[in-house]
Write a protein that holds these residues in place. Sequence first.
Motif, PDB file in Angstrom:
ATOM      1  N   VAL A 187      45.081  62.955  28.131  1.00  0.00           N
ATOM      2  CA  VAL A 187      43.965  61.399  27.581  1.00  0.00           C
ATOM      3  C   VAL A 187      44.662  60.963  26.664  1.00  0.00           C
ATOM      4  N   GLY A 188      45.446  61.185  25.950  1.00  0.00           N
ATOM      5  CA  GLY A 188      45.793  60.183  24.801  1.00  0.00           C
ATOM      6  C   GLY A 188      47.152  59.418  25.214  1.00  0.00           C
ATOM      7  N   VAL A 189      47.817  59.317  26.414  1.00  0.00           N
ATOM      8  CA  VAL A 189      48.419  59.220  27.380  1.00  0.00           C
ATOM      9  C   VAL A 189      47.985  58.205  28.068  1.00  0.00           C
ATOM     10  N   ALA A 190      46.858  58.458  28.786  1.00  0.00           N
ATOM     11  CA  ALA A 190      45.868  57.469  29.648  1.00  0.00           C
ATOM     12  C   ALA A 190      45.300  56.354  28.314  1.00  0.00           C
ATOM     13  N   ILE A 191      44.967  56.843  27.319  1.00  0.00           N
ATOM     14  CA  ILE A 191      44.575  56.063  26.265  1.00  0.00           C
ATOM     15  C   ILE A 191      45.402  55.299  26.217  1.00  0.00           C
ATOM     16  N   GLY A 192      46.975  55.255  25.945  1.00  0.00           N
ATOM     17  CA  GLY A 192      47.914  54.538  25.110  1.00  0.00           C
ATOM     18  C   GLY A 192      48.319  53.482  26.827  1.00  0.00           C
ATOM     19  N   ALA A 193      48.283  53.720  27.722  1.00  0.00           N
ATOM     20  CA  ALA A 193      48.445  53.055  28.609  1.00  0.00           C
ATOM     21  C   ALA A 193      47.504  52.281  29.543  1.00  0.00           C
ATOM     22  N   LEU A 194      46.087  52.342  28.990  1.00  0.00           N
ATOM     23  CA  LEU A 194      44.889  51.475  29.604  1.00  0.00           C
ATOM     24  C   LEU A 194      44.959  50.358  28.375  1.00  0.00           C
ATOM     25  N   TRP A 195      45.070  51.012  27.362  1.00  0.00           N
ATOM     26  CA  TRP A 195      44.723  49.829  26.208  1.00  0.00           C
ATOM     27  C   TRP A 195      46.195  49.336  25.167  1.00  0.00           C
ATOM     28  N   SER A 196      47.065  49.925  25.864  1.00  0.00           N
ATOM     29  CA  SER A 196      48.188  49.263  24.984  1.00  0.00           C
ATOM     30  C   SER A 196      48.502  47.758  25.174  1.00  0.00           C
ATOM     31  N   TYR A 197      49.572  47.562  24.803  1.00  0.00           N
ATOM     32  CA  TYR A 197      50.431  45.785  24.976  1.00  0.00           C
ATOM     33  C   TYR A 197      52.278  45.950  24.644  1.00  0.00           C
ATOM     34  N   ARG A 198      52.653  45.532  25.371  1.00  0.00           N
ATOM     35  CA  ARG A 198      53.818  45.932  24.812  1.00  0.00           C
ATOM     36  C   ARG A 198      55.116  44.012  25.266  1.00  0.00           C
ATOM     37  N   GLY A 199      55.555  43.656  24.267  1.00  0.00           N
ATOM     38  CA  GLY A 199      56.712  42.731  25.024  1.00  0.00           C
ATOM     39  C   GLY A 199      57.759  42.751  23.756  1.00  0.00           C
ATOM     40  N   ALA A 200      58.845  41.558  25.012  1.00  0.00           N
ATOM     41  CA  ALA A 200      60.086  41.505  23.885  1.00  0.00           C
ATOM     42  C   ALA A 200      59.666  39.995  23.581  1.00  0.00           C
ATOM     43  N   VAL A 201      61.137  39.512  22.649  1.00  0.00           N
ATOM     44  CA  VAL A 201      61.340  38.031  22.004  1.00  0.00           C
ATOM     45  C   VAL A 201      62.529  38.187  21.765  1.00  0.00           C
ATOM     46  N   MET A 202      63.142  37.194  21.699  1.00  0.00           N
ATOM     47  CA  MET A 202      64.477  36.862  21.539  1.00  0.00           C
ATOM     48  C   MET A 202      64.154  35.678  19.942  1.00  0.00           C
ATOM     49  N   VAL A 203      64.726  35.374  18.458  1.00  0.00           N
ATOM     50  CA  VAL A 203      64.389  35.372  17.705  1.00  0.00           C
ATOM     51  C   VAL A 203      65.705  34.818  16.881  1.00  0.00           C
ATOM     52  N   THR A 204      65.997  33.359  16.738  1.00  0.00           N
ATOM     53  CA  THR A 204      67.435  33.033  16.372  1.00  0.00           C
ATOM     54  C   THR A 204      67.036  33.123  14.728  1.00  0.00           C
ATOM     55  N   GLU A 205      68.101  33.284  14.359  1.00  0.00           N
ATOM     56  CA  GLU A 205      68.462  32.781  12.849  1.00  0.00           C
ATOM     57  C   GLU A 205      67.987  31.476  12.033  1.00  0.00           C
ATOM     58  N   GLY A 206      66.807  31.712  11.182  1.00  0.00           N
ATOM     59  CA  GLY A 206      66.065  30.359  11.397  1.00  0.00           C
ATOM     60  C   GLY A 206      64.869  30.426  11.735  1.00  0.00           C
ATOM     61  N   ASP A 207      64.635  30.755  12.713  1.00  0.00           N
ATOM     62  CA  ASP A 207      63.534  30.588  13.803  1.00  0.00           C
ATOM     63  C   ASP A 207      62.671  31.515  13.239  1.00  0.00           C
ATOM     64  N   GLY A 208      61.719  31.456  13.965  1.00  0.00           N
ATOM     65  CA  GLY A 208      60.821  31.998  13.877  1.00  0.00           C
ATOM     66  C   GLY A 208      59.258  32.908  14.804  1.00  0.00           C
ATOM     67  N   PHE A 209      57.960  33.590  14.646  1.00  0.00           N
ATOM     68  CA  PHE A 209      57.364  33.676  15.905  1.00  0.00           C
ATOM     69  C   PHE A 209      55.812  34.236  15.246  1.00  0.00           C
ATOM     70  N   SER A 210      55.350  33.536  15.788  1.00  0.00           N
ATOM     71  CA  SER A 210      54.124  34.051  16.107  1.00  0.00           C
ATOM     72  C   SER A 210      53.637  34.591  16.901  1.00  0.00           C
ATOM     73  N   ASN A 211      52.420  35.339  16.552  1.00  0.00           N
ATOM     74  CA  ASN A 211      52.320  36.736  17.725  1.00  0.00           C
ATOM     75  C   ASN A 211      51.366  35.993  18.768  1.00  0.00           C
ATOM     76  N   THR A 212      51.623  35.213  19.697  1.00  0.00           N
ATOM     77  CA  THR A 212      50.676  34.920  20.823  1.00  0.00           C
ATOM     78  C   THR A 212      51.460  35.194  21.945  1.00  0.00           C
ATOM     79  N   LEU A 213      50.674  34.569  22.557  1.00  0.00           N
ATOM     80  CA  LEU A 213      51.280  35.453  24.378  1.00  0.00           C
ATOM     81  C   LEU A 213      52.085  34.189  24.475  1.00  0.00           C
TER      82      LEU A 213
END
Length: 528
Positions: A187-213
């Motif tokens: 059940v725990g694995v199923a909940i994590g798979a259904l309602w989770s999100y995972r993303g990757a981003v590369m940010v250079t020094e001095g730049d920023g990131f906002s958590n938008t799609l």
Amino acid sequence: MNPSTQASELTPRQFVRWMWRQLTSMRTALFLLLLLAVAAVPGSLVPQRGVDARAVQAFFQDHPTLAPVLDAIGMFSVYSSPWFSAIYLLLMLSLVGCIVPRIGVYAKALRARPPRAPRNFARLPGSGSFTTTASVDEVVSAGRQMLGRARIDVVQTGNGTELRAEKGYLRELGNLVFHCSILVVLVGVAIGALWSYRGAVMVTEGDGFSNTLSQYDEFNSGPLYDPDNLPPFGLTVDRMIAEFHSSGPQMGAPRLFQADVTYTERPGDEPQNYEIVVNNPLSLDGGDVFLIGQGYAPVIRVTDANGEVVFDDAVIFLPQDGTYLSEGVVKVPDAAPEQLGFQGFFMPTAVSTGDDAPTRTVYPGAVNPVVGLRMWSGDLGLDDGTPQSVYTLQKEQMTEVLGDDGEPFNISLSPGQVQDLPGGGSIEFVDLQRFARFQIADVPAKSLPLVGVSVGLIGLMASLMVRPRRTWITATTSTDEAGRTLTSVNVGVLDRVPRDETPIDLDAFLRDLQQALPTSNNLKETQT
């Protein structure tokens, strides 16, 4: 065969009941658990879109015939494929069907009293008897003391007194806890798979990131997660630190990866500083920020034939191996008279052959950084609105630029160097920066599988170590020829889980029982 003796066909209701019994049998549950483990194997052998989308793209390029076939059967998204989900759901249903009836049976067993003694103790795996001058009450009291926390009933029978005892109820409880914990993990694995999100981003020094799609390089979420609900945190990479061993057998191995960031959990909050290192993520409300890699981002400046600076920015070059030999692309859509594109490599520590031509990099640290590029001119394909990767150069509508010798024009730059371009303009390696690769993820109920596994191990140990046993002690009185009152004691034991050491345990029990009596005048002892 006589038709009248043939079994009648099952009605739909009987057939459904038969199917339910087959599904909820422990044999089916074990088979489904094994099948689930086998079905998960392709997820470790084939790259998964939810883990590394770039690896999936590379697989399609390397195996153009096989990849579409695997994609059609869901091999690149094994854990969200219909066939894997079907096995998963059937296993959960089978476990529920197994556990619920057993809980009812266990509840009845807890309310039940120990059964009466068998008529013939000699048929039991272990039995023994002795005669003593102690009274029946003294024998019963000593038996209670010896049996400890076992459930005990003392019953008066026509032939004397009978002590009935049963222990080991925790064994079945541990078994139930173990199976319930498997269900909790699922059940725990199923909940994590259904309602989770995972993303990757590369940010250079001095730049920023906002958590938008739109700012993610890669993003995957469960089918029930709404990307519009991403938590509104943001961060800026102030400095990316990467240190490597410079000598010894581990030369070139990473020693420290650390990203110094400034972050805010919500717009308008006071900025805070944090050092993200491997296995020490930045934990925020609605997501954890992990540092999973780093690399180099040379700052490139391009001037077109009109003398205008048309590009001046850090360009991420993606590492290809442990020496950080990296590949990258520079796209210059504002160049005139034609758009320009550059594709090549970056070597953090370049070494040369005798003719001073860099050939390879030998160390991941930036000791002698060199950028090597080739040049194309034409249409980059950006104006038609079709999205394309910033890490690839589409050359269908472009022409490679040649040098005066008719060979492809090669560019080789160290920091601070400038090289003129054919047809006018120049390209300059201005500076060298680093970039941090972050994985941002939120998995709800992620502690539930851990709790399930921990509790399941406790239940498994209880089911393996606890010994359910029934013990009966009967005591009857008689008078010998000398007129003395004697008590005949018979002891029988039955292990509900057969074990080879029952006679040895019984011998010790008889000895301890006699020693616990207030008199040691035990006249006769027998054991079978």
